[in-house]
Design an enzyme around this catalytic site. Structure first.
Site, PDB file in Angstrom:
ATOM      1  N   ARG A 269       0.824  -1.214   0.000  1.00  0.00           N
ATOM      2  CA  ARG A 269       0.000   0.000   0.000  1.00  0.00           C
ATOM      3  C   ARG A 269       0.856   1.261   0.000  1.00  0.00           C
ATOM      4  O   ARG A 269       0.371   2.350  -0.277  1.00  0.00           O
ATOM      5  CB  ARG A 269      -0.941   0.008   1.207  1.00  0.00           C
ATOM      6  CG  ARG A 269      -0.248   0.054   2.567  1.00  0.00           C
ATOM      7  CD  ARG A 269      -1.217   0.440   3.684  1.00  0.00           C
ATOM      8  NE  ARG A 269      -2.420  -0.340   3.664  1.00  0.00           N
ATOM      9  CZ  ARG A 269      -2.601  -1.490   4.328  1.00  0.00           C
ATOM     10  NH1 ARG A 269      -1.598  -1.989   5.039  1.00  0.00           N
ATOM     11  NH2 ARG A 269      -3.737  -2.137   4.274  1.00  0.00           N
TER      12      ARG A 269
ATOM     13  N   LYS B  21       1.323 -15.690  11.314  1.00  0.00           N
ATOM     14  CA  LYS B  21       1.244 -16.618  12.432  1.00  0.00           C
ATOM     15  C   LYS B  21       0.832 -15.855  13.677  1.00  0.00           C
ATOM     16  O   LYS B  21       1.538 -14.945  14.115  1.00  0.00           O
ATOM     17  CB  LYS B  21       2.601 -17.285  12.662  1.00  0.00           C
ATOM     18  CG  LYS B  21       3.140 -18.054  11.457  1.00  0.00           C
ATOM     19  CD  LYS B  21       4.555 -18.535  11.696  1.00  0.00           C
ATOM     20  CE  LYS B  21       5.112 -19.257  10.482  1.00  0.00           C
ATOM     21  NZ  LYS B  21       6.518 -19.697  10.679  1.00  0.00           N
TER      22      LYS B  21
ATOM     23  N   GLY C  36       5.189 -22.898   9.156  1.00  0.00           N
ATOM     24  CA  GLY C  36       6.270 -23.848   9.351  1.00  0.00           C
ATOM     25  C   GLY C  36       7.611 -23.161   9.514  1.00  0.00           C
ATOM     26  O   GLY C  36       7.706 -21.930   9.462  1.00  0.00           O
TER      27      GLY C  36
ATOM     28  N   SER D 253      10.763 -21.421   8.822  1.00  0.00           N
ATOM     29  CA  SER D 253      11.305 -20.727   7.651  1.00  0.00           C
ATOM     30  C   SER D 253      11.758 -19.330   8.022  1.00  0.00           C
ATOM     31  O   SER D 253      11.124 -18.655   8.831  1.00  0.00           O
ATOM     32  CB  SER D 253      10.240 -20.632   6.558  1.00  0.00           C
ATOM     33  OG  SER D 253       9.072 -19.994   7.046  1.00  0.00           O
TER      34      SER D 253
ATOM     35  N   ALA E 229      12.867 -15.721   5.938  1.00  0.00           N
ATOM     36  CA  ALA E 229      12.760 -15.093   4.631  1.00  0.00           C
ATOM     37  C   ALA E 229      14.085 -15.140   3.873  1.00  0.00           C
ATOM     38  O   ALA E 229      14.111 -15.414   2.673  1.00  0.00           O
ATOM     39  CB  ALA E 229      12.289 -13.648   4.794  1.00  0.00           C
TER      40      ALA E 229
ATOM     41  N   LYS F 242       4.344 -21.028  18.942  1.00  0.00           N
ATOM     42  CA  LYS F 242       5.810 -21.154  18.974  1.00  0.00           C
ATOM     43  C   LYS F 242       6.461 -19.775  19.065  1.00  0.00           C
ATOM     44  O   LYS F 242       7.565 -19.645  19.608  1.00  0.00           O
ATOM     45  CB  LYS F 242       6.321 -21.942  17.774  1.00  0.00           C
ATOM     46  CG  LYS F 242       6.040 -21.311  16.414  1.00  0.00           C
ATOM     47  CD  LYS F 242       7.125 -20.357  15.978  1.00  0.00           C
ATOM     48  CE  LYS F 242       6.701 -19.598  14.731  1.00  0.00           C
ATOM     49  NZ  LYS F 242       7.736 -18.643  14.271  1.00  0.00           N
TER      50      LYS F 242
ATOM     51  N   ASP G 193       8.878 -25.653  13.764  1.00  0.00           N
ATOM     52  CA  ASP G 193       8.970 -24.195  13.838  1.00  0.00           C
ATOM     53  C   ASP G 193       9.458 -23.739  15.208  1.00  0.00           C
ATOM     54  O   ASP G 193      10.184 -22.749  15.332  1.00  0.00           O
ATOM     55  CB  ASP G 193       7.599 -23.591  13.532  1.00  0.00           C
ATOM     56  CG  ASP G 193       7.702 -22.246  12.819  1.00  0.00           C
ATOM     57  OD1 ASP G 193       8.818 -21.727  12.668  1.00  0.00           O
ATOM     58  OD2 ASP G 193       6.649 -21.722  12.414  1.00  0.00           O
TER      59      ASP G 193
ATOM     60  N   THR H  46      12.762 -21.227  15.757  1.00  0.00           N
ATOM     61  CA  THR H  46      12.621 -19.873  16.295  1.00  0.00           C
ATOM     62  C   THR H  46      13.177 -19.716  17.700  1.00  0.00           C
ATOM     63  O   THR H  46      13.447 -18.601  18.139  1.00  0.00           O
ATOM     64  CB  THR H  46      11.146 -19.426  16.287  1.00  0.00           C
ATOM     65  OG1 THR H  46      10.350 -20.424  16.910  1.00  0.00           O
ATOM     66  CG2 THR H  46      10.643 -19.207  14.882  1.00  0.00           C
TER      67      THR H  46
ATOM     68  N   ARG I   3      12.820 -12.883  14.887  1.00  0.00           N
ATOM     69  CA  ARG I   3      12.512 -11.601  15.529  1.00  0.00           C
ATOM     70  C   ARG I   3      11.952 -11.808  16.933  1.00  0.00           C
ATOM     71  O   ARG I   3      12.239 -11.033  17.841  1.00  0.00           O
ATOM     72  CB  ARG I   3      11.510 -10.820  14.674  1.00  0.00           C
ATOM     73  CG  ARG I   3      12.082 -10.312  13.368  1.00  0.00           C
ATOM     74  CD  ARG I   3      11.016  -9.773  12.455  1.00  0.00           C
ATOM     75  NE  ARG I   3      10.117 -10.826  12.006  1.00  0.00           N
ATOM     76  CZ  ARG I   3       9.081 -10.636  11.189  1.00  0.00           C
ATOM     77  NH1 ARG I   3       8.805  -9.419  10.763  1.00  0.00           N
ATOM     78  NH2 ARG I   3       8.321 -11.632  10.811  1.00  0.00           N
TER      79      ARG I   3
ATOM     80  N   GLU J  24       5.290 -10.845  16.169  1.00  0.00           N
ATOM     81  CA  GLU J  24       3.950 -11.437  16.246  1.00  0.00           C
ATOM     82  C   GLU J  24       3.669 -12.067  17.604  1.00  0.00           C
ATOM     83  O   GLU J  24       2.541 -12.042  18.100  1.00  0.00           O
ATOM     84  CB  GLU J  24       3.785 -12.496  15.148  1.00  0.00           C
ATOM     85  CG  GLU J  24       3.843 -11.967  13.721  1.00  0.00           C
ATOM     86  CD  GLU J  24       2.544 -11.333  13.261  1.00  0.00           C
ATOM     87  OE1 GLU J  24       1.799 -10.811  14.110  1.00  0.00           O
ATOM     88  OE2 GLU J  24       2.296 -11.356  12.055  1.00  0.00           O
TER      89      GLU J  24
END
Length: 324
Positions: free
Chosen positions: A34, A106, A134, A136, A138, A189, A242, A246, A253, A274
């Site tokens: 946007r 998520k 799952g 991953s 980026a 998670k 996952d 993480t 993050r 998140e």
């Protein structure tokens, strides 16, 4: 025969990585933001310098701020923050009516206490929908490193179509119809990853992290199974897989945010975490269900500033001894 066209809504790191890897495998991809200034910069530089610098866009990635272009796609990947998904679909989603939608976020919505599938079903009941989740990062996807994810879809026909459309030689999708389990594994998670980061940031050591991950996984499974998920889903890519990623990598993050909390240092407020909002939402859901979730409750209190680190650790360590 023309190449399949896929729309990607959200030009963050994950959305950009998916757009790039799908385009490399021959899809025509429309990447939407946007932010018109961001769109102009990505068109000019052929990369997303703000979110995924150094990854050059293939020729078949078009960048747009027009949702009408996304609506022409065979499927739309919604790579938006969880807490922004409902608002996006309420204001813009009508243009995507009848398009297959795949949520790539998520979490649990703070207001509805539901996951992305319920939000998509409410906003666009006529659109097939699925969830991609799952272990991953980026950067790995964008570099073409092997990655396996879960595609959760209740309708087998839609799931099979989306699995074929989104899979690439380096992005392998495993299909499940257990949407509840896949969503909750991916959401919860992140909360445990914050807690694992807190442990490491506070200098409590690897053994403490292993214990935290194990008890956190038990907590994830307890809620998910209560809500109808299957055990094998939680032990698969979208749950345990996952969780391992993480809780053990600074690329996460949520983990980095937890480390900052544990070390008492600042964290960039522009970075989407998140698990912070999810901890609050799941803590409220646990209260509603009369379910004891001590790790989630601790993370929610730390995020809100209602509990300091020392008290949080003491609270967890002083819980009554019991069977595992």
């Amino acid at each position: 025969m023309s190449a399949p066209r896929i729309g990607v809504v959200g030009a963050g790191a994950f959305g950009t990585a998916l757009a790039v890897t799908l385009a490399r495998d021959g899809r025509a991809v429309s990447l939407w933001s946007r932010d018109r200034e961001q769109v102009a910069a990505m068109r000019d530089g052929r990369e997303n310098r703000a979110r995924l610098a150094g990854v050059v866009f293939p020729e078949n990635v078009s960048v747009t701020a027009e949702i009408a272009e996304i609506a022409e796609s065979q499927a739309v990947l919604l790579c938006l923050p969880m807490q922004g998904l409902r608002a996006f679909l309420a204001t813009t989603g009508r243009a995507l009516t009848d398009r297959p939608l795949v949520a790539c976020c998520k979490g649990v919505d703070l207001e509805t206490l539901t996951g992305p599938s319920a939000i998509m079903a409410e906003a666009l009941p006529g659109s097939p929908h699925a969830v991609l989740t799952g272990p991953s990062f980026a950067a790995d996807i964008a570099r073409g490193l092997p990655t396996a994810l879960t595609l959760a879809c209740r309708e087998d026909r839609d799931g099979e179509m989306l699995q074929r459309l989104i899979s690439t030689p380096t992005l392998r999708l495993y299909r499940t119809d257990d949407v509840t389990g896949a969503e909750l594994g991916g959401a919860l998670k992140n909360v445990i990853a914050i807690a694992a980061g807190v442990v490491m940031g506070a200098g409590l050591g690897e053994s403490a992290r292993a214990a935290l991950m194990t008890r956190g996984y038990a907590e994830m499974a307890k809620l998910a199974l209560l809500l109808g998920a299957r055990t094998e889903t939680l032990s698969g890519l979208s749950g345990l897989g996952d969780l391992i990623l993480t809780c053990t990598s600074a690329q996460s993050r949520n983990f980095r945010y937890g480390m900052a909390l544990g070390a008492g240092t600042g964290f960039d407020p522009s970075v989407t975490v998140e698990g912070a909002a999810t901890a609050k939402a799941v803590s409220n859901l646990a209260k509603k269900l009369d379910l004891d979730m001590p790790v989630t409750t601790m993370v929610a209190a730390l995020v809100d500033g209602r509990l300091d680190l020392s008290t949080a650790m003491q609270t967890l360590l002083s819980r009554p001894l019991k069977k595992e």
